[in-house]
Design an enzyme around this catalytic site. Sequence first.
Site, PDB file in Angstrom:
ATOM      1  N   THR A  13       0.898  -1.196  -0.110  1.00  0.00           N
ATOM      2  CA  THR A  13      -0.105  -0.069   0.142  1.00  0.00           C
ATOM      3  C   THR A  13       0.718   1.320  -0.022  1.00  0.00           C
ATOM      4  OG1 THR A  13      -1.690  -1.067   1.011  1.00  0.00           O
ATOM      5  CG2 THR A  13      -1.722   1.160   1.295  1.00  0.00           C
ATOM      6  N   GLU A  42       3.367   2.511  10.902  1.00  0.00           N
ATOM      7  CA  GLU A  42       2.452   3.334  11.750  1.00  0.00           C
ATOM      8  C   GLU A  42       2.517   2.610  13.520  1.00  0.00           C
ATOM      9  OE1 GLU A  42      -1.142   4.720   9.030  1.00  0.00           O
ATOM     10  OE2 GLU A  42      -1.407   2.945  10.167  1.00  0.00           O
TER      11      GLU A  42
END
Length: 417
Positions: free
Chosen positions: A194, A278
């Site tokens: 992604t 993240e």
Amino acid sequence: MSDSAYSLIDGGVCAPKGFLGNAVTCGIKNPTATRLDLALIYSTEPCVSAGTFTTNRVQAACVKVSKEHLAQTCIRAIVANSGNANACTGTKGIEDAREECAQMAELLKLTPQEVAVCSTGVIGLPMPMMRIFPKFPELANGLAANKGHEVAQAVMTSDTKEKIIAIEFSIQGKPVRIGACCKGAGMINPCMATMLCFITTDAGLSKEVLELCVQSGVKESFNCITIDGDMSTNDTVLVLANGASGVVLESPEDIYTFQKALAYVMLELAKHIVQDGERVTKFVTVHVTGAATEEEARLAAEAVAKSSLVKSSWNGNDPNWGRIIHAVGYCGAPVEEEKIDIDIAGLSACRGGIQTDTPSDNLREAVQVPAFQIDINLNRGEYSHKVYTTDLSPEYVDFNRSEYAYWNQAKVDGLTH
């Protein structure tokens, strides 16, 4: 060609000859924001181009339009934004993406098909075109050869830092450059990962050769990373080659040299994405060897790299080889329990499916570092595969609990109810 043959240089996508960039603020998520969120990459020379896109069956409008343009001709300019994915936006999203290409093409004196458009951000909301289109003249008029960093910054979403690289190397005794930037930190999973990635080069080569080089490079880089097992709607890699260096790649030796250099750039960016995952705390390489087939090696490596149980144990500094072998067991390949060997950070943890005598304290100490490798030997054949992955932290869950703050602004803009 060894890594030492590449000289790292500054400039990112603007480092190769004939490539310009620019980035501006248009407040896509928040009209009062000051961060860069709209970028442009442009070649002053005609290009050949190649790319790969998400394999998600749900695809953003920008992906559909850019795929169409890439199939029709060669891309010479890329418009990219952060903050809004322009995904699941229906016919209006397609119209907006086409209009972006048309308006930028008019400013740059190109055809709309020579422009690609890429977006990243929140899924499901219409693009605030009333703030984007007025910025196009400024974006085009401000193109310069020293704005590679700004381009990289403008496509960041949850990234904590820009991801940028440029190298110079020699072909035919002449300098050739490859420059690149990418974004990605969450919703990362192979096929494709992604992300958005833009790569430029001043080498000259045919479209067919470039396509082969891109496919090969993506397979060994962006399709070998995972953070959270989620595949996005917007994944895009675009590579533009304009030949401005004067070096034309025709011989197998020259093409191989370029292919290796492109693969190096892609792998470095892929690693940067994983390292900036993240709220992650660990960068883990899962290396499977001894597989009977290439597919078997891939299945085993991805099963371990994507297991929430395994990733959680890494976050807790727990060298739990039992979770690793259980993931190998359900990967879908005909592995044999009694043949599986596992090393954790260079220490023997499992041999033939059974615990070794390595002290558990030694194993625990070995995984308390920010980066380590898991080696899994299936002892069934000669094939191998690597996947680069991360741990799974409580902070990751907290960070991703809600992104609906943007929807409030979208209501003010009249884009949602």
